[in-house]
Write a protein that holds these residues in place. Structure first.
Motif, PDB file in Angstrom:
ATOM      1  N   HIS B 148      35.298  -4.342 -46.428  1.00 48.09           N
ATOM      2  CA  HIS B 148      35.786  -3.365 -45.421  1.00 48.09           C
ATOM      3  C   HIS B 148      34.803  -2.074 -45.463  1.00 48.09           C
ATOM      4  CE1 HIS B 148      38.606  -0.112 -44.423  1.00 48.09           C
ATOM      5  NE2 HIS B 148      39.597  -1.069 -43.893  1.00 48.09           N
ATOM      6  N   ILE B 149      34.597  -1.285 -44.375  1.00 51.69           N
ATOM      7  CA  ILE B 149      33.582  -0.396 -44.455  1.00 51.69           C
ATOM      8  C   ILE B 149      34.056   0.802 -45.078  1.00 51.69           C
ATOM      9  CG2 ILE B 149      32.238  -1.035 -42.490  1.00 51.69           C
ATOM     10  CD1 ILE B 149      33.851   0.771 -40.508  1.00 51.69           C
ATOM     11  N   VAL B 150      35.350   1.207 -45.366  1.00 47.20           N
ATOM     12  CA  VAL B 150      35.721   2.530 -45.736  1.00 47.20           C
ATOM     13  C   VAL B 150      36.351   2.046 -47.190  1.00 47.20           C
ATOM     14  CG1 VAL B 150      37.539   4.285 -45.662  1.00 47.20           C
ATOM     15  CG2 VAL B 150      36.114   3.719 -43.758  1.00 47.20           C
ATOM     16  N   LYS B 303      29.029   4.357 -30.141  1.00 49.70           N
ATOM     17  CA  LYS B 303      29.788   5.307 -30.375  1.00 49.70           C
ATOM     18  C   LYS B 303      30.625   5.379 -31.500  1.00 49.70           C
ATOM     19  CE  LYS B 303      32.334   6.543 -26.361  1.00 49.70           C
ATOM     20  NZ  LYS B 303      33.201   5.979 -25.426  1.00 49.70           N
ATOM     21  N   CYS B 304      30.595   4.324 -32.301  1.00 53.04           N
ATOM     22  CA  CYS B 304      31.449   4.199 -33.542  1.00 53.04           C
ATOM     23  C   CYS B 304      30.954   5.031 -34.485  1.00 53.04           C
ATOM     24  CB  CYS B 304      31.111   2.765 -34.133  1.00 53.04           C
ATOM     25  SG  CYS B 304      31.984   2.544 -35.329  1.00 53.04           S
ATOM     26  N   ILE B 305      32.047   5.796 -35.075  1.00 55.54           N
ATOM     27  CA  ILE B 305      31.732   6.670 -36.223  1.00 55.54           C
ATOM     28  C   ILE B 305      32.300   6.107 -37.666  1.00 55.54           C
ATOM     29  CG2 ILE B 305      31.968   8.738 -34.868  1.00 55.54           C
ATOM     30  CD1 ILE B 305      34.896   9.201 -35.834  1.00 55.54           C
ATOM     31  N   ARG B 306      32.555   4.688 -37.547  1.00 58.46           N
ATOM     32  CA  ARG B 306      32.836   4.050 -38.828  1.00 58.46           C
ATOM     33  C   ARG B 306      33.973   4.257 -39.544  1.00 58.46           C
ATOM     34  NH1 ARG B 306      29.236   1.741 -36.337  1.00 58.46           N
ATOM     35  NH2 ARG B 306      27.132   0.657 -37.347  1.00 58.46           N
ATOM     36  N   CYS B 307      35.240   4.739 -38.853  1.00 55.20           N
ATOM     37  CA  CYS B 307      36.361   5.354 -39.674  1.00 55.20           C
ATOM     38  C   CYS B 307      36.964   4.106 -39.999  1.00 55.20           C
ATOM     39  CB  CYS B 307      37.122   5.992 -38.393  1.00 55.20           C
ATOM     40  SG  CYS B 307      37.947   4.940 -37.252  1.00 55.20           S
ATOM     41  N   SER B 308      36.911   2.843 -39.471  1.00 56.95           N
ATOM     42  CA  SER B 308      37.803   1.768 -39.748  1.00 56.95           C
ATOM     43  C   SER B 308      38.972   1.622 -39.364  1.00 56.95           C
ATOM     44  CB  SER B 308      37.788   1.497 -41.541  1.00 56.95           C
ATOM     45  OG  SER B 308      38.707   2.142 -41.860  1.00 56.95           O
ATOM     46  N   ALA B 309      39.572   2.376 -38.393  1.00 54.03           N
ATOM     47  CA  ALA B 309      40.833   2.178 -37.965  1.00 54.03           C
ATOM     48  C   ALA B 309      41.137   1.175 -37.157  1.00 54.03           C
ATOM     49  CB  ALA B 309      41.128   3.434 -37.005  1.00 54.03           C
ATOM     50  N   CYS B 310      40.105   0.468 -36.427  1.00 57.05           N
ATOM     51  CA  CYS B 310      40.095  -0.869 -35.865  1.00 57.05           C
ATOM     52  C   CYS B 310      40.332  -2.036 -37.020  1.00 57.05           C
ATOM     53  CB  CYS B 310      39.081  -0.905 -34.629  1.00 57.05           C
ATOM     54  SG  CYS B 310      37.366  -1.057 -35.673  1.00 57.05           S
ATOM     55  N   PHE B 311      39.784  -1.815 -38.049  1.00 63.10           N
ATOM     56  CA  PHE B 311      40.148  -2.981 -38.917  1.00 63.10           C
ATOM     57  C   PHE B 311      41.383  -2.921 -39.377  1.00 63.10           C
ATOM     58  CE2 PHE B 311      35.855  -3.818 -41.314  1.00 63.10           C
ATOM     59  CZ  PHE B 311      35.141  -3.103 -40.353  1.00 63.10           C
ATOM     60  N   PRO B 332      36.926  -5.785 -35.713  1.00 60.86           N
ATOM     61  CA  PRO B 332      36.737  -5.719 -34.427  1.00 60.86           C
ATOM     62  C   PRO B 332      35.398  -5.323 -34.144  1.00 60.86           C
ATOM     63  CG  PRO B 332      39.082  -5.140 -34.907  1.00 60.86           C
ATOM     64  CD  PRO B 332      38.399  -5.373 -36.172  1.00 60.86           C
ATOM     65  N   ILE B 333      34.952  -3.998 -34.753  1.00 59.83           N
ATOM     66  CA  ILE B 333      33.715  -3.341 -34.397  1.00 59.83           C
ATOM     67  C   ILE B 333      32.590  -4.119 -34.673  1.00 59.83           C
ATOM     68  CG2 ILE B 333      33.768  -1.910 -36.377  1.00 59.83           C
ATOM     69  CD1 ILE B 333      32.120  -1.105 -32.989  1.00 59.83           C
ATOM     70  N   GLY B 334      32.677  -4.865 -36.071  1.00 58.27           N
ATOM     71  CA  GLY B 334      31.726  -5.703 -36.420  1.00 58.27           C
ATOM     72  C   GLY B 334      31.303  -6.928 -35.381  1.00 58.27           C
ATOM     73  N   VAL B 362      43.361   2.703 -31.193  1.00 55.18           N
ATOM     74  CA  VAL B 362      43.221   3.355 -32.157  1.00 55.18           C
ATOM     75  C   VAL B 362      42.094   4.104 -32.187  1.00 55.18           C
ATOM     76  CG1 VAL B 362      45.003   2.325 -33.623  1.00 55.18           C
ATOM     77  CG2 VAL B 362      42.631   1.485 -33.809  1.00 55.18           C
ATOM     78  N   CYS B 363      41.052   3.611 -31.682  1.00 53.09           N
ATOM     79  CA  CYS B 363      39.464   4.162 -31.719  1.00 53.09           C
ATOM     80  C   CYS B 363      39.373   5.362 -31.481  1.00 53.09           C
ATOM     81  CB  CYS B 363      38.675   3.397 -31.026  1.00 53.09           C
ATOM     82  SG  CYS B 363      37.006   3.758 -31.148  1.00 53.09           S
ATOM     83  N   PRO B 364      39.049   6.498 -32.304  1.00 49.11           N
ATOM     84  CA  PRO B 364      38.856   7.917 -32.213  1.00 49.11           C
ATOM     85  C   PRO B 364      37.863   8.207 -31.287  1.00 49.11           C
ATOM     86  CG  PRO B 364      38.133   7.341 -34.192  1.00 49.11           C
ATOM     87  CD  PRO B 364      38.561   6.237 -33.778  1.00 49.11           C
ATOM     88  N   VAL B 365      36.929   7.146 -30.810  1.00 51.61           N
ATOM     89  CA  VAL B 365      35.869   7.693 -29.822  1.00 51.61           C
ATOM     90  C   VAL B 365      36.000   6.524 -28.573  1.00 51.61           C
ATOM     91  CG1 VAL B 365      34.247   8.635 -31.317  1.00 51.61           C
ATOM     92  CG2 VAL B 365      34.269   6.231 -31.285  1.00 51.61           C
ATOM     93  N   LYS B 366      37.352   5.931 -28.507  1.00 49.59           N
ATOM     94  CA  LYS B 366      37.976   5.223 -27.250  1.00 49.59           C
ATOM     95  C   LYS B 366      36.747   4.195 -27.086  1.00 49.59           C
ATOM     96  CE  LYS B 366      40.603   8.212 -24.771  1.00 49.59           C
ATOM     97  NZ  LYS B 366      40.991   8.551 -23.504  1.00 49.59           N
ATOM     98  N   ILE B 367      35.985   3.324 -27.978  1.00 47.82           N
ATOM     99  CA  ILE B 367      35.445   2.243 -27.526  1.00 47.82           C
ATOM    100  C   ILE B 367      36.115   1.159 -27.097  1.00 47.82           C
ATOM    101  CG2 ILE B 367      33.572   0.597 -28.397  1.00 47.82           C
ATOM    102  CD1 ILE B 367      33.068   2.713 -30.807  1.00 47.82           C
ATOM    103  N   ASP B 368      35.900   0.455 -25.923  1.00 49.84           N
ATOM    104  CA  ASP B 368      36.697  -0.605 -25.251  1.00 49.84           C
ATOM    105  C   ASP B 368      36.274  -1.722 -25.907  1.00 49.84           C
ATOM    106  OD1 ASP B 368      34.008  -0.493 -24.556  1.00 49.84           O
ATOM    107  OD2 ASP B 368      34.445  -1.406 -22.542  1.00 49.84           O
ATOM    108  N   ILE B 369      36.998  -1.675 -27.407  1.00 45.67           N
ATOM    109  CA  ILE B 369      36.497  -2.972 -28.133  1.00 45.67           C
ATOM    110  C   ILE B 369      36.717  -4.317 -27.713  1.00 45.67           C
ATOM    111  CG2 ILE B 369      36.418  -3.833 -30.259  1.00 45.67           C
ATOM    112  CD1 ILE B 369      37.287  -0.981 -31.505  1.00 45.67           C
ATOM    113  N   HIS B 370      38.143  -4.212 -27.292  1.00 48.61           N
ATOM    114  CA  HIS B 370      38.668  -5.731 -26.787  1.00 48.61           C
ATOM    115  C   HIS B 370      37.992  -6.223 -25.480  1.00 48.61           C
ATOM    116  CE1 HIS B 370      41.467  -3.286 -24.508  1.00 48.61           C
ATOM    117  NE2 HIS B 370      41.977  -4.432 -23.773  1.00 48.61           N
TER     118      HIS B 370
HETATM  119  S1  SF4 Z   1      37.975   2.439 -34.413  1.00 44.74           S
HETATM  120 FE1  SF4 Z   1      36.204   2.876 -33.280  1.00 44.74          FE
HETATM  121  S2  SF4 Z   1      34.994   4.571 -34.607  1.00 44.74           S
HETATM  122 FE2  SF4 Z   1      36.575   3.604 -35.777  1.00 44.74          FE
HETATM  123  S3  SF4 Z   1      35.414   2.128 -37.015  1.00 44.74           S
HETATM  124 FE3  SF4 Z   1      36.382   1.331 -35.186  1.00 44.74          FE
HETATM  125  S4  SF4 Z   1      34.988   1.089 -33.389  1.00 44.74           S
HETATM  126 FE4  SF4 Z   1      34.171   2.561 -35.032  1.00 44.74          FE
END
Ligand code: SF4
Lengths: 246, 456, 194
Positions: B148-150, B303-311, B332-334, B362-370
């Motif tokens: 996990h990144i965090v 844009k990811c700030i590696r917060c791990s909320a998406c995990f 998801p971001i990985g 949940v992504c704080p920088v609104k990446i359209d991950i899915h």
């Molecule tokens: S929620 Fe968004 S900013 Fe946070 S780790 Fe996932 S992709 Fe990166």
């Protein structure tokens, strides 16, 4: 109002009663409903597997079947979202675009277009609502827990019109059930575990029925409930709204 | 073609259901803390929007911002290095250490150095690296990658950590009290901090306007390492740049709340100049980022700030564990970053999702991950990273669904065998049935009912 | 071509059309609130203790009650604490390793997250707030701002060589999400509001 009924393939084949309930509901509210008989599928199973480039035949057939109606209505959020986001037809671009704009999932058609405020239905049971992701997060049928935004729920607004129904609270209001199209077999272990967890949340809170707007999620949950020999059953929201007795 | 895949790894992970439940609950708890924290900020959605737009803007002007950052950092006495890939990054770090005859280094959390496999590289050349973040130290002792990144060791139970500490740090056998274990690590690492001449950190944000970098931790390990060393090496991907110092407010308000639900990390340290008489080096790394920048559908993953909320929100991640993703960044971001680096190796990851969309919201920088997961699937299929059997069955399905006649013929068969039902088309052994019953077979399809009852 | 040119060229080639930078001044608008109360609530929620005092003598009184200030090493950069603390005048900051209690001033604090800002205008040795077993911050009540946006407005374009926001004692929850205070840095933080 001329409405075409779009019945997703698995509903057509496995859950005809859901389609019948949808049809009857629309008719009750004065819609002139047709069921274009050459319809097949929205193409989502291919697209979600990475084969969107193979869907042109399917799209063409879809446009052919559903052009010329005021609205298209389907008892499935997932298929509707897919059409809205991905339908295109190079030969008939304007027709495809019109379809994308006038296709509705049943619940939002009832609340937003027909503005239903009264229903002749009673369902004296404890019911848990499964929020299907594509309906909720995709079509915005209800507010998701992720956002800091005011709550609302179109399915709940309709269920509030049903007499004697008792809705139960869940620990996790809007977690995915794990169906996910081909995910349900490609990632069988996680898919089944997600389904089990979702089912347990409802059962733990004494749901007699799990309802929802998407039959695909419910089919997955039903598969698990029946394997567990659970007394809890699934029922599509169209059937409750149409006044089905348990 | 595929060696390991997420589905197979998850199957193994799911053999121990109690552990899956524990893993799921632990991470769900963090998601709930995130929800609570985000709902205490009335401007939350406006903040996400601002963060997203600042990052979009930055990526569209990254070239200038990188130059501006370099100029300002250099003027402040910071030494800047550029690395086009992992290899060059590792060489730069090694050379900096070798030049000063340093053979021991302390390192705080940096996902970039994981991505570059820096520890192995340095260890092969006789340099000892000690990770000072507690979670990282734990997985380092266990010789495992972070899951996990965090929260690098979120997959480990405290009893396992107790056993590990007993073996390596001499804690009492059978003691699994987090308080005791943390104290043992504190004593062990304090000595490390006091004796290392070189400290490496990651970078959370780099400000173009001022040439400063910001490093966030809760433990204080980055600062302790750096402030007691002669040389501070900070490694960052080129996407960590933000235009102005004032923008830090937006990101610092979002980062910790999204990550763990804390209002802010305990330490948010701003390094603008080296300490008097000491050195501060920043390594700017590309390693595939410019390539991702050139993919319009996928660039905003940068844009990811590696917060791990998406995990933490991902229902699949929670039930499959970080290691099932077999990539440095899981979750998801990985799954949208890794295929950029190596499509063949990570072709399975975009499929390890139901596309439920929770991550994007949940992504704080609104990446359209899915949505990117969906798009990666299309790319991977087109590039041929999908097995032939599946491709064949999809072609068959496409044909069937394009033709009402074929479809109606197939439908009858499907109802009795489920074999051609689209969602399970490619499977001979029908994994559906493993843990689920088939739907009961109705007497007739809706189409047939309609024909009988409604057509006059 | 060297790597720098290589990377910058690739960035230039691959970056999209310029998109606008958003205006974020609207984020400065916040409701009126009791900043001292909010700051106290938040920072206590993350493991610090807050005391409101009128005089430095009161702080000394508190600290004498909590620590054996005669026996342990107490360091401060503020001469108001000469009675119990010594300034650090060594040449090598490793000599600070045995400090039990560190008393430091701050520039300002932030209500929404309990953080205090310190930069090297206040003290030169960056390690001071990190190395002691216990940390004390002096925060002026009037210098509490509502949010991080206000914080960065205060910092402005200041030229520090190092600055940090510190919110609470050092902590970790890496072992099964159990919160433990005192990871590597201070085990406790006391904030005295003056
Ligand atoms: S929620 Fe968004 S900013 Fe946070 S780790 Fe996932 S992709 Fe990166």
């Amino acid at each position: 109002m001329k409405v075409a009924l779009f019945v997703p393939c698995y509903v057509d084949q496995f859950y005809p009663n859901v389609a019948i309930a949808t049809l009857e509901l629309l008719e009750k509210f004065g819609c002139e409903v047709s069921y274009p008989k050459n319809q097949t599928c929205c193409g989502q199973p291919m697209s979600n597997s990475g084969f969107e480039h193979l869907t042109s035949g399917c799209n063409k057939n879809f446009v052919e079947s559903f052009k010329g109606f005021d609205y298209i209505v389907a008892p499935s959020g997932s298929c509707v979202l897919h059409i809205k986001e991905h339908l295109h037809d190079e030969e008939h671009p304007s027709e495809a675009e019109k379809i994308s704009k006038t296709i509705y999932e049943l619940v939002s058609f009832l609340t937003d277009v027909l503005k239903v405020e009264h229903l002749e239905a009673s369902f004296p049971h404890k019911v848990g609502m499964h929020q299907s992701c594509h309906g909720q997060r995709g079509l915005k049928l209800s507010q998701m827990t992720e956002l800091n935004a005011p709550p609302f729920s179109k399915p709940q607004d309709l269920l509030n019109l049903v007499k004697d129904i008792e809705m139960i609270e869940l620990d996790r209001k809007d977690e995915c059930c794990g169906f996910g199209g081909t995910f349900c077999v490609a990632e069988e272990a996680v898919s089944a575990k997600m389904g089990v967890d979702r089912v347990n949340d409802h059962v733990r809170h004494h749901a007699e029925y799990i309802t929802g707007i998407d039959m695909s999620c419910l089919m997955h949950l039903e598969g698990i409930l029946r394997r567990q020999k659970s007394k809890t059953k699934i029922i599509h929201i169209a059937e409750i709204l149409n006044g089905r007795k348990a | 073609m595929k060696t390991i895949d997420h589905a197979a790894n998850s199957k193994v992970f799911n053999q121990d259901e109690d552990r899956v439940d524990w893993h799921d609950e632990t991470l769900w708890f963090i998601r709930q803390k995130r929800d609570k924290a985000s709902k205490q900020i009335p401007q939350w959605e406006a903040l996400r929007e601002a963060a997203s737009q600042i990052k979009n803007h930055t990526l569209s002007n990254l070239h200038n911002y990188l130059e501006e950052f370099e100029l300002n950092a250099k003027a402040n006495g910071i030494q800047i290095h550029w690395a086009k890939d992992a290899q060059e990054h590792n060489e730069i770090v090694y050379d900096l250490l070798a030049k000063q005859g340093i053979s021991k280094m302390v390192k705080s959390k940096s996902m970039l150095t994981e991505e570059c496999h820096l520890n192995h590289y340095l260890e092969d050349r006789g340099i000892e690296v000690i990770d000072s973040d507690l979670g990282e130290r734990i997985v380092q002792l266990a010789k495992e990658p972070p899951s996990h990144i965090v929260l690098p060791c979120i997959h480990k139970k405290k009893e396992e950590i107790g056993a590990l500490f007993h073996e390596h740090l001499g804690t009492p056998e059978g003691n699994a009290d987090p308080q005791v274990l943390t104290e043992a690590a504190r004593q062990h690492l304090r000595d490390v901090f006091l004796t290392r001449r070189a400290a490496l950190t990651g970078v959370n944000f780099a400000v173009a306007e001022t040439g400063e970098i910001v490093v966030c931790t809760n433990e204080g390990n980055a600062d302790l390492g750096v402030h007691l060393a002669d040389i501070h090496i900070a490694c960052m991907g080129i996407e960590k740049i933000i235009p102005k110092r004032g923008h830090l407010s937006v990101f610092l308000r979002l980062l910790a709340r999204s990550a763990t639900g804390q209002p802010v990390t305990t330490y948010s340290s701003h390094f603008a100049k080296p300490r008097k008489g000491k050195e501060l080096h920043i390594v700017l790394v590309d390693n595939g980022r410019t390539k991702q920048l050139g993919r319009p559908d996928f660039r905003n993953s940068l844009k990811c700030i590696r917060c791990s909320a998406c995990f933490n929100t991902c229902p699949v991640y929670r039930r499959s564990g970080g290691h099932s993703y077999h990539s440095v960044i899981a979750g998801p971001i990985g799954s949208i970053l890794s295929p950029n680096l190596d499509m063949a190796k990570h072709a399975d990851l975009p499929f390890a999702s139901t596309l439920c969309g929770s991550c994007s919201n949940v992504c704080p920088v609104k990446i359209d991950i899915h949505e990117q997961l969906y798009k990666w699937r299309q790319v991977l299929v087109k590039e041929g990273y999908v097995d032939a059997k599946k491709a064949l069955s999809m072609q068959l399905m496409a044909k069937t669904l394009a033709s009402p006649t074929l479809y109606h013929l197939a439908g009858k068969a499907a109802r009795t065998t489920l074999k051609y039902a689209p969602f399970i088309a490619q499977n001979r052994f029908n994994p559906w049935y493993h843990q689920r019953e088939m739907p009961a077979v109705p007497k007739s399809s809706f189409g047939e009912w309609y024909q009988k009852n409604r057509t006059k | 071509m060297n790597s720098r040119a290589c990377i910058l060229n690739a960035v230039k080639e691959n970056q999209p059309e310029l998109l606008a930078l958003p205006d974020i001044t609207h984020l400065l608008e916040v409701e009126n609130q009791d900043l001292v109360a909010e700051f106290t609530r938040v920072i206590e929620g993350i493991g610090a203790k807050v005391f409101q005092v009128n005089k430095y003598q009161e702080i000394i009184h508190h600290l004498k009650a909590d620590f054996e200030t005669e026996k342990v090493r107490v360091v401060s950069t503020l001469k108001e604490f000469d009675e119990i603390a010594k300034p650090f005048s060594g040449l090598d900051n490793h000599e600070l390793a045995d400090v039990e209690l560190m008393i430091l001033p701050t520039h300002f604090a932030v209500a929404e997250n309990g953080a205090s800002w310190v930069d090297d205008e206040l003290f030169k040795e960056r390690v001071l707030p990190f190395i002691p077993q216990h940390l004390v911050f002096i925060v002026e009540k009037e210098k509490i701002v509502p949010t991080m946006h206000h914080a960065y407005q205060l910092i402005g374009k200041k030229k520090y060589s190092y600055g940090t926001f510190i919110a609470g004692p050092s902590k970790t929850a890496d072992i099964e999400q159990s919160l433990v205070l005192g990871a590597h840095g201070p085990r406790s933080l006391r904030v005295f509001l003056v």
